[in-house]
Design a protein around this motif. Structure first.
Motif, short mmCIF file in Angstrom:
data_model
loop_
_atom_site.label_atom_id
_atom_site.label_comp_id
_atom_site.label_asym_id
_atom_site.label_seq_id
_atom_site.Cartn_x
_atom_site.Cartn_y
_atom_site.Cartn_z
N GLY A 423 0.76 -1.42 -0.06
CA GLY A 423 0.25 0.04 -0.19
C GLY A 423 0.87 1.22 -0.41
N SER A 425 0.67 3.74 2.18
CA SER A 425 1.18 4.32 3.44
C SER A 425 2.32 3.51 3.66
N ASN A 452 -4.03 4.29 -2.18
CA ASN A 452 -5.52 4.75 -2.30
C ASN A 452 -5.73 6.08 -1.73
C1 LIG Z 1 5.01 -2.03 12.17
C2 LIG Z 1 3.25 -1.70 12.07
N1 LIG Z 1 2.72 -0.05 11.92
C3 LIG Z 1 1.43 -0.54 12.16
C4 LIG Z 1 0.66 -1.57 12.10
C5 LIG Z 1 -0.55 -0.65 11.37
N2 LIG Z 1 -0.91 -0.85 10.06
C6 LIG Z 1 -1.67 -2.36 8.97
S1 LIG Z 1 -2.36 -2.06 7.81
C7 LIG Z 1 -1.52 -0.24 8.25
C8 LIG Z 1 -2.02 0.79 6.79
C9 LIG Z 1 -1.92 0.46 5.73
O1 LIG Z 1 -1.67 1.67 4.85
P1 LIG Z 1 -1.75 1.49 3.62
O2 LIG Z 1 -0.38 0.84 3.27
O3 LIG Z 1 -2.17 2.61 2.38
O4 LIG Z 1 -2.70 0.08 3.14
P2 LIG Z 1 -5.00 0.92 2.45
O5 LIG Z 1 -5.03 0.32 3.71
O6 LIG Z 1 -5.06 2.17 3.35
O7 LIG Z 1 -5.38 -0.15 1.91
C10 LIG Z 1 -1.10 0.09 9.56
C11 LIG Z 1 -1.30 1.58 9.93
C12 LIG Z 1 1.58 -2.82 11.61
N3 LIG Z 1 0.66 -3.86 11.07
N4 LIG Z 1 2.35 -2.33 11.57
#
Ligand SMILES: Cc1ncc(C[n+]2csc(CCOP(=O)(O)OP(=O)(O)O)c2C)c(N)n1
Lengths: 531, 190
Positions: A423, A425, A452
């Motif tokens: 993703g 983020s 996204n």
């Molecule tokens: C080290 C760590 N930090 C935070 C998380 C929590 N977390 C899981 S997925 C995610 C965000 C994903 O965002 P993105 O990559 O943009 O994908 P989207 O959900 O928008 O499809 C977060 C913050 C995690 N699992 N591991």
């Protein structure tokens, strides 16, 4: 009078603001996200110019917080438990440098893995790093512990780890606030070499850290958060940590007959533990998470006394505690209602109707149709739901950023083409360095950055690489002709499949960016426009 | 006074608003309360629940013990059944009958109704239909809350006031719609 109604997370945030916080640094992660979000929406924080924007990941967050503390101000960073793995390097070393302004790390554990890859217990990190810990049992303690924690941190020049679990993070109750403190002003440490951990200094600092421990233990011994409640019936003594206290109390409406030692601060208060240990015939340990205290009591060769808990199967070895499990461990009756009827089907979470990830996965599935299966290494986010039917596109979800690097290793092993799905983020969190490795080796991988626009999984926070993805990829050295932005919509399906197929054939690094705003976010934006 | 309530539904169906409404009313009545809610992964169209505890004495556990819930309020019929192990012998089940089908193995509505008939105290109403008739299709959750309101030990006016507090920012029309829905639920006769 209770005049605030707060989630456990919010109580922590509010407590910190009222205790003179100057900045919070964080990357989102369930169940910790609402801590930072509370600061972001707080009028008090805005007036006090408290720093509150999201960081790229937990490591950058903790380092920034440490820097703010270096400059004399009170700083906090918040994360979910696995975030502490990402920030472990700075965490371990921050106990050796010590701190200047008060410095609190909040780690929110997720026993039962409601939204996580594992249920690791952050208390091991605290012990590992010689960092004292606070573990609130309710929202009020969560609030109070921030005042206490910042003072404590400054008094002992030590980071403080606040450990909570999902249930407290996401439960709401009344909280009585205290008077608000002023923020510290900027003041660098008296000893300007303290933070320079070259071996000569580090050895000195490490000795200081070890010497500090006795004081921390005394503090635990006298802490209001470690309370001994006497009881007449000494056949059993109960040591109860954090939120488990609530489940214990729930089972004894008219008072508990046994001695109880309630733990909310670590290192463990050795004398109080000795007292309950010597007075009672048997010890029951109630703690949410791993058997951290129970293991310490047992030692390596076991103990002469019977110690009950998760290790002797009085309680399940895994999963979150609840009042019923605690009742069972105490041989009390519980009164289960009727069973769940067999017809009730599972309802797992799923990608929203209209989600851009759906179209990206459909195109990728079709492009991969003629290859053997099992070559899509992925990551963590909403798009992880693409592991489930009907898509079943992805083959891994390990830790943030691991898609690109695992695809690299798989390609190096000969699994070509290997595909990474990450993703936007997650890419800015920890995908960029892995991409650099791929570029340097010209590894045959096709990397999908599903853009996204936001961090969707955790509720739509700012995505740190937003608007910069192609530039980042180019800057890292991906050849511009192998960077493609796709519009993931069914009407572009054919052309998208064609581009993907072409890049799968390329013997080097390709980046494909399917870009369409998260459907939930786009609805939110439309609503706001209407207003 | 002590009421243990389980709120059930599917992510996005508005159980957070039900919880917030009861929460504001509880604060106004000067009651202790604890409300544990679901954030994160399951909110994406998965099964969600919230434990809501009200009392005039201090409350300890954020979770309701099995067999101790006085009432289950569900905005979805199959989800109502998922929490039966928590329902006390004399407890009430108040549920919407309009299914939310987003899984391939969703059971037949008849079989769900048969399960309802085995429970002592049930109010099952089609809240979606009632809300639609009121031209306020988004307020089905408040219809269900209205139907549950006689069993909550909270004054009905307090719930109405809570809706004002909760939706006030969104404008008078939304407040009115939700209050109408709440009343329609309360006045529901099977
Ligand atoms: C080290 C760590 N930090 C935070 C998380 C929590 N977390 C899981 S997925 C995610 C965000 C994903 O965002 P993105 O990559 O943009 O994908 P989207 O959900 O928008 O499809 C977060 C913050 C995690 N699992 N591991």
């Amino acid at each position: 009078m209770m005049n605030l109604v707060l989630l456990g997370d919010e109580a922590i945030a509010r407590g910190a603001i009222d205790a003179g916080l100057s900045g919070i640094y964080a990357y989102p992660g369930t169940p910790s996200t609402e801590i930072t979000e509370y600061v972001q929406h707080s009028k008090e924080a805005k007036e006090g110019k408290v720093h509150y924007t999201w960081s790229a990941n937990e490591k950058t967050a903790m380092e920034s917080a440490l820097g703010m503390s270096y400059a004399g101000k009170r700083a906090m960073c918040a994360m979910k438990h696995v975030g502490l793995n990402v920030a472990a390097d700075v965490f371990m070393n921050s106990s050796i440098t010590g701190v200047n302004g008060g410095f609190i790390v909040v780690s929110a554990d997720d026993p039962s893995m409601h939204s996580s890859q594992n249920e690791q217990d952050s208390r091991y990190y605290g012990k590992f790093a010689f960092i004292p810990m606070l573990e609130p049992c309710n929202q009020q303690e969560a609030y109070d512990m921030m005042h206490y924690g910042f003072d404590f941190s400054e008094k002992f020049e030590t980071p403080v780890l606040v450990r909570i679990t999902t249930r407290l993070a996401h439960s709401r109750a009344g909280v009585t606030p205290k008077t608000k403190k002023e923020q510290n002003s900027v003041k660098v440490p008296d000893d300007l070499r303290r933070y320079v951990l070259i071996p000569a200094n580090a050895r000195k600092r490490y000795k200081i850290l070890l010497e500090k421990q006795a004081g921390l233990e005394t503090e635990s011994e006298n802490s209001v958060f470690n309370t001994y409640y006497d009881g007449k019936d000494k056949s059993l003594g109960i040591i109860v940590c954090g939120i488990a206290y609530n489940y214990l109390m729930e089972n004894f409406e008219n008072g508990i007959p046994y001695p109880v030692l309630k733990i909310g601060q670590y290192p463990l208060p050795r004398k109080k533990i000795e007292k309950i240990f010597n007075e009672c015939n048997e010890i029951l340990v109630l703690e949410d998470g791993y058997p951290f205290v129970e293991e310490m009591l047992n030692g390596f060769f076991g103990s002469e006394k019977k110690i009950r808990g998760r290790l002797d199967a009085s309680l399940p070895r895994d999963g979150e505690l609840n009042p019923d499990l605690v009742a069972k461990a105490l041989n009390l009756n519980s009164s289960q209602g009727s069973a769940i009827p067999a017809l009730v089907a599972n309802r797992p979470p799923q990608l929203c109707d209209g989600c851009s990830h759906i179209d990206a996965y459909k195109a990728l599935n079709e492009a991969l149709k003629d290859y053997t299966p099992g070559r899509v290494l992925s990551d963590i986010g909403c798009y992880t739901l693409g592991a489930l039917p009907p898509y079943e596109t992805i083959n891994s979800c390990v830790d943030m950023g691991a898609s690109i690097t695992m695809a690299k290793g798989a390609a190096d092993a000969g699994l070509v083409p290997a595909v990474a799905v990450i993703g936007d983020s997650t890419f800015s969190h920890s995908g960029i360095t892995g991409l650099l490795d791929c570029v340097n080796d010209k590894t045959p991988v096709t990397i999908f950055i599903l853009d996204n626009g936001i961090t969707a999984m955790t509720g739509g926070q700012f995505s740190p690489g937003h608007g910069k993805l192609e530039d980042i990829c180019k800057g890292v050295g991906v050849e511009p002709e192998h960077i493609h932005v796709l519009n993931p919509l069914s009407r572009h399906h054919e052309e998208n499949v064609k581009i993907i197929k072409q890049e799968l054939e390329y013997n080097g690094v390709s980046v494909i960016i399917p870009r369409r705003i998260c459907i939930v976010e786009s609805r939110k934006m439309a609503k706001e426009r209407k207003k | 006074m002590k009421k243990d309530i389980i709120l059930a539904g599917v992510g996005g169906q508005g159980i957070v608003s039900i919880a917030a409404t009861i929460g504001y009313a509880a604060v106004a009545e000067n009651l202790f309360f604890k409300q544990s809610e679901v954030h994160g992964m399951s909110q994406r169209g998965g099964a969600v629940q919230s434990h809501f505890r009200l009392s005039d004495k201090e409350i300890f556990s954020d979770l309701i013990p099995l067999g101790k819930a006085d009432i289950i309020i569900s905005v979805e019929p199959m989800e109502a059944l998922r929490y039966l192990p928590w329902l006390s012998k004399n407890g009430w089940l108040v549920t919407n009958t309009e299914p939310y089908i987003n899984i391939p193995d969703y059971p037949s509505l008849d079989s769900i109704m048969t399960e309802f008939s085995k429970i002592q105290n049930v109010i099952a109403l089609n809240a979606d239909k009632i809300a639609k008739e009121l031209k306020s299709s988004k307020s089905a959750n408040m219809v269900v809350l209205g139907a549950a309101s006689p069993y909550l030990d909270i004054k009905f006016e307090q719930l109405e006031k809570a809706i004002h507090t909760l939706f006030g920012r969104k404008g008078e029309k939304i407040v009115e719609d939700n209050i109408k829905a709440l009343r329609a639920g309360k006045d529901y006769k099977p």
